[in-house]
Scaffold this motif. Structure first.
Motif, mmCIF file in Angstrom:
data_model
loop_
_atom_site.group_PDB
_atom_site.id
_atom_site.type_symbol
_atom_site.label_atom_id
_atom_site.label_comp_id
_atom_site.label_asym_id
_atom_site.label_seq_id
_atom_site.Cartn_x
_atom_site.Cartn_y
_atom_site.Cartn_z
ATOM 1 N N UNK A 1 13.492 -88.339 27.067
ATOM 2 C CA UNK A 1 14.869 -88.736 27.363
ATOM 3 C C UNK A 1 15.797 -87.520 27.422
ATOM 4 N N UNK A 2 15.613 -86.598 26.514
ATOM 5 C CA UNK A 2 16.430 -85.378 26.530
ATOM 6 C C UNK A 2 16.151 -84.588 27.805
ATOM 7 N N UNK A 3 14.881 -84.476 28.164
ATOM 8 C CA UNK A 3 14.527 -83.734 29.369
ATOM 9 C C UNK A 3 15.093 -84.407 30.617
ATOM 10 N N UNK A 4 15.004 -85.740 30.692
ATOM 11 C CA UNK A 4 15.561 -86.463 31.834
ATOM 12 C C UNK A 4 17.070 -86.275 31.918
ATOM 13 N N UNK A 5 17.740 -86.359 30.778
ATOM 14 C CA UNK A 5 19.188 -86.166 30.755
ATOM 15 C C UNK A 5 19.590 -84.763 31.174
ATOM 16 N N UNK A 6 18.822 -83.774 30.742
ATOM 17 C CA UNK A 6 19.116 -82.384 31.111
ATOM 18 C C UNK A 6 18.905 -82.171 32.599
ATOM 19 N N UNK A 7 17.835 -82.736 33.142
ATOM 20 C CA UNK A 7 17.583 -82.595 34.583
ATOM 21 C C UNK A 7 18.640 -83.331 35.401
ATOM 22 N N UNK A 8 19.093 -84.488 34.923
ATOM 23 C CA UNK A 8 20.119 -85.250 35.647
ATOM 24 C C UNK A 8 21.452 -84.510 35.670
ATOM 25 N N UNK A 9 21.733 -83.732 34.625
ATOM 26 C CA UNK A 9 22.990 -82.990 34.556
ATOM 27 C C UNK A 9 22.871 -81.578 35.120
ATOM 28 N N UNK A 10 21.720 -81.236 35.658
ATOM 29 C CA UNK A 10 21.539 -79.939 36.293
ATOM 30 C C UNK A 10 21.312 -78.792 35.328
ATOM 31 N N UNK A 11 20.928 -79.094 34.118
ATOM 32 C CA UNK A 11 20.654 -78.037 33.146
ATOM 33 C C UNK A 11 19.215 -77.585 33.337
ATOM 34 N N UNK A 12 19.057 -76.277 33.542
ATOM 35 C CA UNK A 12 17.716 -75.731 33.751
ATOM 36 C C UNK A 12 17.032 -75.566 32.405
ATOM 37 N N UNK A 13 15.966 -76.312 32.191
ATOM 38 C CA UNK A 13 15.241 -76.250 30.915
ATOM 39 C C UNK A 13 13.871 -75.621 31.109
ATOM 40 N N UNK A 14 13.820 -74.624 31.940
ATOM 41 C CA UNK A 14 12.550 -73.964 32.233
ATOM 42 C C UNK A 14 11.978 -73.314 30.985
ATOM 43 N N UNK A 15 10.741 -73.601 30.699
ATOM 44 C CA UNK A 15 10.080 -73.013 29.534
ATOM 45 C C UNK A 15 9.891 -71.514 29.719
ATOM 46 N N UNK A 16 9.676 -71.070 30.949
ATOM 47 C CA UNK A 16 9.520 -69.641 31.181
ATOM 48 C C UNK A 16 10.792 -68.888 30.805
ATOM 49 N N UNK A 17 11.909 -69.448 31.170
ATOM 50 C CA UNK A 17 13.181 -68.803 30.848
ATOM 51 C C UNK A 17 13.386 -68.755 29.337
ATOM 52 N N UNK B 1 11.940 -61.359 24.724
ATOM 53 C CA UNK B 1 12.817 -60.182 24.778
ATOM 54 C C UNK B 1 13.434 -59.895 23.419
ATOM 55 N N UNK B 2 13.874 -60.932 22.735
ATOM 56 C CA UNK B 2 14.475 -60.745 21.408
ATOM 57 C C UNK B 2 13.452 -60.225 20.407
ATOM 58 N N UNK B 3 12.238 -60.723 20.469
ATOM 59 C CA UNK B 3 11.181 -60.261 19.567
ATOM 60 C C UNK B 3 10.886 -58.788 19.836
ATOM 61 N N UNK B 4 10.834 -58.414 21.098
ATOM 62 C CA UNK B 4 10.577 -57.016 21.447
ATOM 63 C C UNK B 4 11.694 -56.104 20.947
ATOM 64 N N UNK B 5 12.946 -56.569 21.024
ATOM 65 C CA UNK B 5 14.067 -55.776 20.512
ATOM 66 C C UNK B 5 13.916 -55.552 19.012
ATOM 67 N N UNK B 6 13.547 -56.603 18.286
ATOM 68 C CA UNK B 6 13.379 -56.485 16.836
ATOM 69 C C UNK B 6 12.232 -55.537 16.512
ATOM 70 N N UNK B 7 11.121 -55.654 17.252
ATOM 71 C CA UNK B 7 9.984 -54.778 17.012
ATOM 72 C C UNK B 7 10.337 -53.320 17.264
ATOM 73 N N UNK B 8 11.052 -53.053 18.346
ATOM 74 C CA UNK B 8 11.421 -51.671 18.630
ATOM 75 C C UNK B 8 12.387 -51.146 17.575
ATOM 76 N N UNK B 9 13.280 -52.025 17.096
ATOM 77 C CA UNK B 9 14.208 -51.641 16.043
ATOM 78 C C UNK B 9 13.447 -51.295 14.768
ATOM 79 N N UNK B 10 12.430 -52.079 14.457
ATOM 80 C CA UNK B 10 11.611 -51.797 13.279
ATOM 81 C C UNK B 10 10.881 -50.473 13.438
#
Length: 107
Positions: free
Chosen positions: A49-65, A72-81
């Motif tokens: 239902x959440x996915x259908x509602x998001x698609x109906x409202x034009x919200x991109x819920x791409x798993x790749x994104x 990217x955030x994990x890589x930033x933390x790793x480089x910071x460490x």
């Protein structure tokens, strides 16, 4: 399995047998199985239902994104460490070796 060893599992089973008896354990397990199946079905329905509602409202819920942002955030933390923490750890290790002698690894 959940950090429970063989001895603990046997103790839990023994206590369950003492409390409920051997006749009621299958009924309890069956009821718990049905409850878990209903919970899984309800969760899947809510997700769809959440996915259908998001698609109906034009919200991109791409798993790749989502996963790329997370990656990217994990890589930033790793480089910071690597840049901030690793030199400190190396320095501390050298200080300890100066005080105690070289650390030998067991093989």
């Amino acid at each position: 399995m959940f950090g429970i060893g063989g001895g603990e599992l046997i103790l839990i089973i023994f206590i369950a047998l003492m409390l409920f008896g051997s006749e009621k354990i299958p009924d309890i397990a069956r009821t718990m199985g049905k409850a878990m199946a209903q919970l899984k079905n309800a969760t899947n329905e809510i997700k769809s239902e959440i996915q259908k509602g998001a698609e109906a409202n034009g919200i991109d819920t791409s798993m790749r994104e989502l996963t790329s942002t997370f990656t990217d955030e994990v890589e930033k933390v790793k480089s910071n460490l690597d840049t901030n923490i690793l030199p400190e750890v190396t320095k501390t290790k050298e200080d300890i070796e100066d005080l105690t002698g070289p650390i030998k690894r067991q093989q």
